[in-house]
Write an enzyme that holds these catalytic residues in place. Structure first.
Site, mmCIF file in Angstrom:
data_model
loop_
_atom_site.group_PDB
_atom_site.id
_atom_site.type_symbol
_atom_site.label_atom_id
_atom_site.label_comp_id
_atom_site.label_asym_id
_atom_site.label_seq_id
_atom_site.Cartn_x
_atom_site.Cartn_y
_atom_site.Cartn_z
ATOM 1 C CB CYS A 102 -96.817 72.495 -100.720
ATOM 2 S SG CYS A 102 -96.991 71.644 -99.252
ATOM 3 C CB CYS B 225 -102.984 67.100 -98.396
ATOM 4 S SG CYS B 225 -101.319 67.270 -98.190
ATOM 5 C CB CYS C 139 -105.213 72.109 -99.986
ATOM 6 S SG CYS C 139 -103.764 72.837 -100.479
ATOM 7 C CB THR D 180 -94.946 78.207 -77.543
ATOM 8 O OG1 THR D 180 -95.839 78.516 -78.801
ATOM 9 C CG2 THR D 180 -93.403 78.477 -78.002
ATOM 10 N NE ARG E 98 -96.434 73.048 -89.632
ATOM 11 C CZ ARG E 98 -96.532 71.686 -89.535
ATOM 12 N NH1 ARG E 98 -97.863 71.308 -89.856
ATOM 13 N NH2 ARG E 98 -95.399 71.230 -88.969
ATOM 14 C CB CYS F 60 -100.514 73.613 -93.881
ATOM 15 S SG CYS F 60 -101.782 72.415 -94.754
ATOM 16 C CB SER G 11 -97.632 79.734 -83.313
ATOM 17 O OG SER G 11 -98.325 79.733 -82.007
#
Length: 589
Positions: free
Chosen positions: A558, A564, A534, A368, A332, A561, A87
């Site tokens: 990978c 895709c 990606c 958050t 992310r 995130c 974050s």
């Protein structure tokens, strides 16, 4: 690899040992077919993020206040708590003040108060200062992954059982279609589906109440929303998303300004693409630098990773980084649909909480705190949202499990909370930008400074992100500069800094619904967009027979995130959980 296998076997052994020595029963069905062990809890929480941990902590607090006890289990697919948490993060402590009022005395990793707040509009060579629409007084610059690890320890002190390295791969239902828990992945399965020597059957984790706190685009949460029509039930629009790409740097002491916060709009993104960057000065000479790109961008040639590399060469950003060192890299997706896209969060047997439901306050760039209260409140920049959402869900779950009350009180409490008011006032900011950057700034300025969220009309979102992608023939290719290895880097170098890892010989967790679509549609019509959206080079087209190109999926790269799963033009890519313990290993993100 041996270390990972050892970690898994030890974790599974500890899980069974702990439960077999407690009052929580393990049931086994003895037959020739390898049936999974079944473990019973009062409350099962999927995901050890801010929302899930807030819910777990609040449940145990309520148990103490009411002189009762509920067994609470938290499952986390990352190798450790915090490993998959990424974050901004400017943290608003509002929800944490409610959840754990003594957090300062208990040495929470929240020590750098915001000292300045700047907002720039970037052109290619200039940074134009604008009035800051953010109010970060009383907030802190933190690492959310570090905060989550601290919260995990606090949850365990209260009696919550947390098991990292276990991926929840399926929902369990009873005969009446009520959710009764989750099932974890089998471990030790090879790519061809055969069992390896280290094969371990998955476990059924059953609960009287199941809370899904998987984060943005959670795979089980998406299944639940479709099965029970939760978007339709809540009158919600489709969700919209953005991809956040982030690095943490260690910079020279004389350039470091602890607590300084900077947000930007404009370059390197074009005026039709919503997004912006952030630069936060953390503690210990560290800065968090990131670029957020809305996934409803139109040009299939756009590459968010390369746009981030360009950002670092801007004349106003470059001086901070020169002489510095990158410590960590990650990416992310985040929910941007806001108020219009919140689904009905309650389903038979549980609820969806935190970012899985989508409580991000886009103009505050924070979630958050809202997730913690839903658990709390959701702010990428503001901490309380996710925490607050978790708290509300915990209070409803406690009443449902311990007192037989209706879990729908969660929905009522959510709509009567400060989260709902905050998200309602912010509802028109994000959809205003579907008209472009300049109209979006004008409309959002009107909302922020004059109407203050009181506009009688609620704007609608545009097309779903995957439908926004244009055919390649409508755009020209974008030629990005080569990385210099000093400020900008190639993907393999960045991936190394993410600590991402997956067992290579396991069933692929990135699956094509139709294996023909990449070569028949994505490549000729959209110029292979998956090779660009990606941020981990999972998807690349390689030469095959007769000089034809074929899609190759490098699943071991990978970052989880979920871009895709969201952006593929034909929604042909299905993201499923890999073996537990895989994925990135963030420590300061």
């Amino acid at each position: 690899m041996l270390k990972f296998i050892s970690h898994f076997l030890k974790s599974k052994s500890n899980l069974k040992s702990t439960l077999s020595n407690s009052r929580v029963p393990i049931s086994r069905n003895f037959c020739t077919t390898p049936i999974r062990d079944s473990i019973q809890y009062d409350v099962v929480i999927v995901g050890a993020g801010p929302a899930g941990l807030s819910a777990a902590i609040r449940l145990k607090q309520l148990c103490r206040q009411n002189d009762t006890d509920l067994s609470v289990c938290v499952l986390e697919k990352g190798a450790e708590v915090g490993a998959h948490i990424l974050s901004g993060n400017v943290f608003e402590p509002r929800a944490l003040n409610e959840l754990l009022p003594q957090w300062k005395q208990q040495e929470a990793p929240i020590t750098t108060p915001v000292s300045s707040d700047k907002f720039w509009f970037l052109t290619k060579n200039r940074a134009i200062s604008l009035p800051s629409p953010f109010n970060n007084e009383g907030n802190y610059v933190i690492s959310l992954s570090q905060l989550v690890r601290w919260m995990g320890a606090k949850a365990e002190e209260l009696g919550v059982e947390i098991y990292p390295g276990f991926a929840a791969s399926e929902i369990l239902y009873d005969a009446n279609n009520k959710v009764i828990g989750i099932g974890t992945n089998d471990m030790g399965i090879s790519k061809d589906g055969s069992k390896k020597e280290n094969f371990q059957r998955g476990v059924e984790i059953k609960g009287r109440m199941t809370l899904l706190s998987e984060g943005c685009r959670g795979s089980l949460s998406e299944q639940i929303m479709k099965k029970y029509n939760l978007r339709e039930k809540g009158g919600a629009e489709h969700q919209t998303y953005a991809l956040g790409i982030k690095e943490v740097w260690e910079i020279d002491e004389e350039k470091h300004q602890p607590g300084a916060v900077l947000h930007t709009l404009g370059w390197p993104l074009d005026h039709k693409t919503y997004g912006g960057s952030f630069l936060y000065h953390m503690k210990d000479r560290q800065i968090a630098l990131g670029l957020v790109v809305a996934l409803n961008y139109q040009n299939p040639f756009m590459n968010p990773y390369e746009e981030f590399q360009k950002l670092k060469h801007h004349p106003a950003i470059k001086p901070y980084l020169e002489g510095g060192t990158v410590i960590q890299y990650g990416a992310r997706t985040l929910n941007e649909g806001g108020f219009q896209s919140i689904p009905y969060p309650v389903f038979p047997g549980g609820a969806i909480i935190g970012c899985s439901a989508g409580f991000l306050n886009v103009p505050k760039i924070k979630g958050t705190h809202t997730a913690m209260k839903s658990d709390f409140l959701l702010h990428t920049s503001n901490g309380p949202a996710l925490l607050f959402v978790g708290m509300l869900a915990a209070e409803a779950a406690f009443g449902a499990v311990n007192e037989g009350l209706d879990m729908n009180t969660y929905w009522d409490a959510l709509r009567n909370s400060w989260i709902w008011e905050e998200l309602y006032k912010a509802r028109n900011y994000r959809p205003a930008f579907k008209y472009g950057l300049i109209p979006g700034l004008a409309l959002s300025g009107l909302e922020h400074y004059i109407l203050k969220g009181r506009h009688p009309i609620t704007l609608k979102h545009g097309k779903p992100d995957h439908e926004a992608t244009n055919a390649a023939q409508l755009h020209s290719p974008i030629h990005y500069p080569k990385p210099d290895g000093i400020l900008s880097f190639d993907v393999p170098t960045s991936l190394h800094r993410s600590n991402t890892n997956h067992e290579h010989d396991q069933p692929p967790h990135l699956r094509l619904r139709d294996p023909k679509i990449p070569e028949l549609t994505n490549l000729p019509v959209y110029a292979a967009p998956e090779s660009r959206y990606c941020p981990a080079r999972v998807y690349e087209y390689v030469a095959a027979e007769q000089n034809k190109l074929k899609l190759q999926i490098n699943a071991q790269n990978c970052l989880h995130c979920k871009a895709c799963d969201i952006k593929d033009p034909k929604q042909n890519i299905k993201w499923t959980v890999p073996e537990g313990g895989g994925g990135p290993g963030y420590s300061v993100m």
